[in-house]
Design a protein around this motif. Structure first.
Motif, PDB file in Angstrom:
ATOM      1  N   GLY A 190       0.772  -1.245   0.000  1.00 27.92           N
ATOM      2  CA  GLY A 190       0.000   0.000   0.000  1.00 27.92           C
ATOM      3  C   GLY A 190       0.793   1.279   0.000  1.00 27.92           C
ATOM      4  N   TYR A 191       2.115   1.216  -0.094  1.00 25.08           N
ATOM      5  CA  TYR A 191       2.918   2.435  -0.050  1.00 25.08           C
ATOM      6  C   TYR A 191       3.111   3.019  -1.451  1.00 25.08           C
ATOM      7  CZ  TYR A 191       3.834   1.174   4.744  1.00 25.08           C
ATOM      8  OH  TYR A 191       3.672   0.861   6.073  1.00 25.08           O
ATOM      9  N   ARG A 192       3.171   4.343  -1.505  1.00 26.73           N
ATOM     10  CA  ARG A 192       3.309   5.028  -2.785  1.00 26.73           C
ATOM     11  C   ARG A 192       4.725   4.896  -3.331  1.00 26.73           C
ATOM     12  NH1 ARG A 192       0.362   7.898   0.800  1.00 26.73           N
ATOM     13  NH2 ARG A 192      -1.644   8.799   0.173  1.00 26.73           N
ATOM     14  N   ARG A 193       4.823   4.727  -4.653  1.00 25.84           N
ATOM     15  CA  ARG A 193       6.112   4.739  -5.341  1.00 25.84           C
ATOM     16  C   ARG A 193       5.987   5.701  -6.511  1.00 25.84           C
ATOM     17  NH1 ARG A 193       9.459   3.288  -1.811  1.00 25.84           N
ATOM     18  NH2 ARG A 193      11.029   3.087  -3.452  1.00 25.84           N
ATOM     19  N   PHE A 194       6.822   6.742  -6.518  1.00 24.88           N
ATOM     20  CA  PHE A 194       6.718   7.815  -7.502  1.00 24.88           C
ATOM     21  C   PHE A 194       7.727   7.612  -8.628  1.00 24.88           C
ATOM     22  CE2 PHE A 194       4.821   9.415  -3.710  1.00 24.88           C
ATOM     23  CZ  PHE A 194       3.850  10.317  -4.106  1.00 24.88           C
ATOM     24  N   SER A 195       7.234   7.763  -9.856  1.00 21.76           N
ATOM     25  CA  SER A 195       8.092   7.667 -11.039  1.00 21.76           C
ATOM     26  C   SER A 195       8.643   9.045 -11.383  1.00 21.76           C
ATOM     27  CB  SER A 195       7.284   7.134 -12.224  1.00 21.76           C
ATOM     28  OG  SER A 195       6.275   8.062 -12.581  1.00 21.76           O
ATOM     29  N   VAL A 196       9.513   9.092 -12.380  1.00 24.00           N
ATOM     30  CA  VAL A 196      10.031  10.370 -12.866  1.00 24.00           C
ATOM     31  C   VAL A 196       8.874  11.249 -13.338  1.00 24.00           C
ATOM     32  CG1 VAL A 196      11.490  11.482 -14.596  1.00 24.00           C
ATOM     33  CG2 VAL A 196      12.233   9.350 -13.531  1.00 24.00           C
ATOM     34  N   ALA A 197       7.910  10.636 -14.067  1.00 20.20           N
ATOM     35  CA  ALA A 197       6.770  11.393 -14.579  1.00 20.20           C
ATOM     36  C   ALA A 197       5.928  11.966 -13.446  1.00 20.20           C
ATOM     37  CB  ALA A 197       5.910  10.500 -15.477  1.00 20.20           C
ATOM     38  N   ASP A 198       5.760  11.200 -12.359  1.00 21.75           N
ATOM     39  CA  ASP A 198       4.993  11.698 -11.209  1.00 21.75           C
ATOM     40  C   ASP A 198       5.662  12.930 -10.606  1.00 21.75           C
ATOM     41  OD1 ASP A 198       3.060   9.661 -11.313  1.00 21.75           O
ATOM     42  OD2 ASP A 198       4.359   8.298 -10.192  1.00 21.75           O
ATOM     43  N   CYS A 199       6.985  12.886 -10.493  1.00 26.68           N
ATOM     44  CA  CYS A 199       7.717  14.023  -9.919  1.00 26.68           C
ATOM     45  C   CYS A 199       7.628  15.252 -10.819  1.00 26.68           C
ATOM     46  CB  CYS A 199       9.174  13.634  -9.674  1.00 26.68           C
ATOM     47  SG  CYS A 199       9.393  12.393  -8.369  1.00 26.68           S
ATOM     48  N   GLU A 200       7.667  15.026 -12.124  1.00 23.87           N
ATOM     49  CA  GLU A 200       7.549  16.146 -13.048  1.00 23.87           C
ATOM     50  C   GLU A 200       6.161  16.771 -12.982  1.00 23.87           C
ATOM     51  OE1 GLU A 200       9.950  17.692 -14.792  1.00 23.87           O
ATOM     52  OE2 GLU A 200      11.199  16.363 -13.585  1.00 23.87           O
ATOM     53  N   ARG A 201       5.128  15.929 -12.841  1.00 21.89           N
ATOM     54  CA  ARG A 201       3.758  16.456 -12.698  1.00 21.89           C
ATOM     55  C   ARG A 201       3.640  17.269 -11.410  1.00 21.89           C
ATOM     56  NH1 ARG A 201      -0.167  13.903 -16.078  1.00 21.89           N
ATOM     57  NH2 ARG A 201      -1.854  14.398 -14.618  1.00 21.89           N
ATOM     58  N   LEU A 202       4.233  16.769 -10.341  1.00 27.07           N
ATOM     59  CA  LEU A 202       4.205  17.513  -9.079  1.00 27.07           C
ATOM     60  C   LEU A 202       4.885  18.865  -9.231  1.00 27.07           C
ATOM     61  CD1 LEU A 202       4.930  14.999  -6.168  1.00 27.07           C
ATOM     62  CD2 LEU A 202       3.104  16.703  -6.269  1.00 27.07           C
ATOM     63  N   ARG A 203       6.019  18.870  -9.886  1.00 30.63           N
ATOM     64  CA  ARG A 203       6.748  20.124 -10.095  1.00 30.63           C
ATOM     65  C   ARG A 203       5.918  21.094 -10.940  1.00 30.63           C
ATOM     66  NH1 ARG A 203      11.962  21.197  -9.138  1.00 30.63           N
ATOM     67  NH2 ARG A 203      12.445  18.984  -8.813  1.00 30.63           N
ATOM     68  N   PHE A 204       5.219  20.572 -11.947  1.00 27.95           N
ATOM     69  CA  PHE A 204       4.355  21.397 -12.801  1.00 27.95           C
ATOM     70  C   PHE A 204       3.251  22.036 -11.960  1.00 27.95           C
ATOM     71  CE2 PHE A 204       0.665  22.097 -15.454  1.00 27.95           C
ATOM     72  CZ  PHE A 204       1.175  22.627 -16.626  1.00 27.95           C
ATOM     73  N   VAL A 205       2.594  21.222 -11.115  1.00 28.31           N
ATOM     74  CA  VAL A 205       1.495  21.716 -10.286  1.00 28.31           C
ATOM     75  C   VAL A 205       1.979  22.781  -9.305  1.00 28.31           C
ATOM     76  CG1 VAL A 205      -0.190  21.080  -8.518  1.00 28.31           C
ATOM     77  CG2 VAL A 205       0.161  19.591 -10.492  1.00 28.31           C
ATOM     78  N   LEU A 206       3.073  22.492  -8.617  1.00 29.96           N
ATOM     79  CA  LEU A 206       3.578  23.417  -7.606  1.00 29.96           C
ATOM     80  C   LEU A 206       4.054  24.730  -8.216  1.00 29.96           C
ATOM     81  CD1 LEU A 206       5.562  20.808  -5.467  1.00 29.96           C
ATOM     82  CD2 LEU A 206       3.370  21.882  -4.895  1.00 29.96           C
ATOM     83  N   THR A 207       4.647  24.647  -9.400  1.00 32.70           N
ATOM     84  CA  THR A 207       5.096  25.862 -10.092  1.00 32.70           C
ATOM     85  C   THR A 207       3.908  26.707 -10.515  1.00 32.70           C
ATOM     86  OG1 THR A 207       7.091  24.740 -10.891  1.00 32.70           O
ATOM     87  CG2 THR A 207       6.420  26.743 -12.050  1.00 32.70           C
ATOM     88  N   ALA A 208       2.862  26.061 -11.035  1.00 31.00           N
ATOM     89  CA  ALA A 208       1.667  26.797 -11.465  1.00 31.00           C
ATOM     90  C   ALA A 208       0.991  27.477 -10.278  1.00 31.00           C
ATOM     91  CB  ALA A 208       0.695  25.848 -12.166  1.00 31.00           C
ATOM     92  N   GLN A 209       0.974  26.815  -9.126  1.00 26.46           N
ATOM     93  CA  GLN A 209       0.381  27.419  -7.931  1.00 26.46           C
ATOM     94  C   GLN A 209       1.219  28.586  -7.428  1.00 26.46           C
ATOM     95  OE1 GLN A 209      -0.162  23.837  -5.353  1.00 26.46           O
ATOM     96  NE2 GLN A 209      -2.244  24.595  -5.172  1.00 26.46           N
TER      97      GLN A 209
END
Length: 267
Positions: free
Chosen positions: A51-70
């Motif tokens: 049940g633990y989350r595992r983040f891919s490169v794409a997941d990290c890039e999406r997070l960076r996109f969201v945080l930058t837009a905010q």
């Protein structure tokens, strides 16, 4: 190969590692916020069988996109989600342009004051907040690969050598055998610095450490019999039990402190 690259090569990064990766550019990022963005459908990390989350490169890039837009454009999550959907569908340029156009008509330009509806007095724009949530076992997923040097700890926590030495003498922070610190030491030092502004010195924080040690001992006492079992996967179950109980105890502790403070203030 860096620690992040090694984790990606072995099935992705833990949520704690992602936090450490993004924090230099987004100091306000928290595990709770990452979980909130996942709940809103902006990221979709994979889950391990436990049940633990595992983040891919794409997941990290999406997070960076969201945080930058905010942070830079003050875009609402609905608009950011539209942009991501446009990227996913292959119509990124058109989708982003239209989303930004809608955002401009729905809000003032980023960095401009927003008129208060009741007084007409301009007020600065506010960033989206993350509703507080219960502590979860993911918060106790330790990452042994993160090593922080003494100089880096001082810089990231904004403290000096004297203050750090006081924390070490009070047994609040303990360096590893090679002299490195873990990511939690940064959080602890930053928190201790903030509490020092209210007149609480390292020696005053010993009470918190003693209480934490008692809670940890109780959790370990419950998990120890599970770890000693000869069944396959016993250790993994014991570690999972520790994380779950630690999360529950921290939530309980926070609720008890809140109730006690309220009562002491006559609330």
């Amino acid at each position: 190969m860096t620690g992040a690259a090694q984790q990606w090569a072995h099935g992705g990064m833990s949520i704690g590692s992602v936090l450490d990766l993004l924090r230099p550019d987004f100091p306000d990022i928290t595990i709770s916020k990452i979980r909130f963005l996942e709940a809103e459908g902006l990221i979709r990390p994979e889950r391990t069988p436990s049940g633990y989350r595992r983040f891919s490169v794409a997941d990290c890039e999406r997070l960076r996109f969201v945080l930058t837009a905010q942070r830079d454009q003050y875009l609402p999550l609905k608009v950011i989600k539209e942009q991501l959907e446009a990227i996913d569908s292959g119509a990124a340029t058109l989708g982003v342009r239209e989303a930004r156009a809608r955002a401009r008509t729905a809000r003032p330009e980023a960095g401009h004051a927003v008129p208060d509806d009741s007084t007409g007095v301009p007020r600065p724009p506010r960033r989206l907040g993350v509703p507080p949530g219960r502590v979860t076992p993911d918060d106790f997923e330790f990452d042994q690969q993160i090593r922080v040097t003494r100089a880096d700890l001082l810089d990231r926590a904004g403290i000096d050598e004297t203050f750090l030495n006081d924390l070490i003498r009070a047994n609040l922070i303990t360096p590893g055998p090679a002299g490195f610190f873990d990511a939690d030491a940064v959080t602890l030092a930053t928190t201790a610095k903030a509490m020092a502004e209210f007149g609480l010195e390292a020696r005053h924080l010993r009470a918190f450490k003693l209480a934490a040690d008692r809670e940890a001992a109780l959790v370990a006492q419950i998990a120890a019999p599970i770890a000693k079992s000869r069944d396959a996967g016993a250790r993994a179950r014991a570690e999972e039990t520790v994380r779950e109980l630690a999360a529950l105890s921290l939530t309980l502790h926070a609720s008890l402190v809140k109730a006690s403070v309220r009562n002491s203030l006559g609330g």
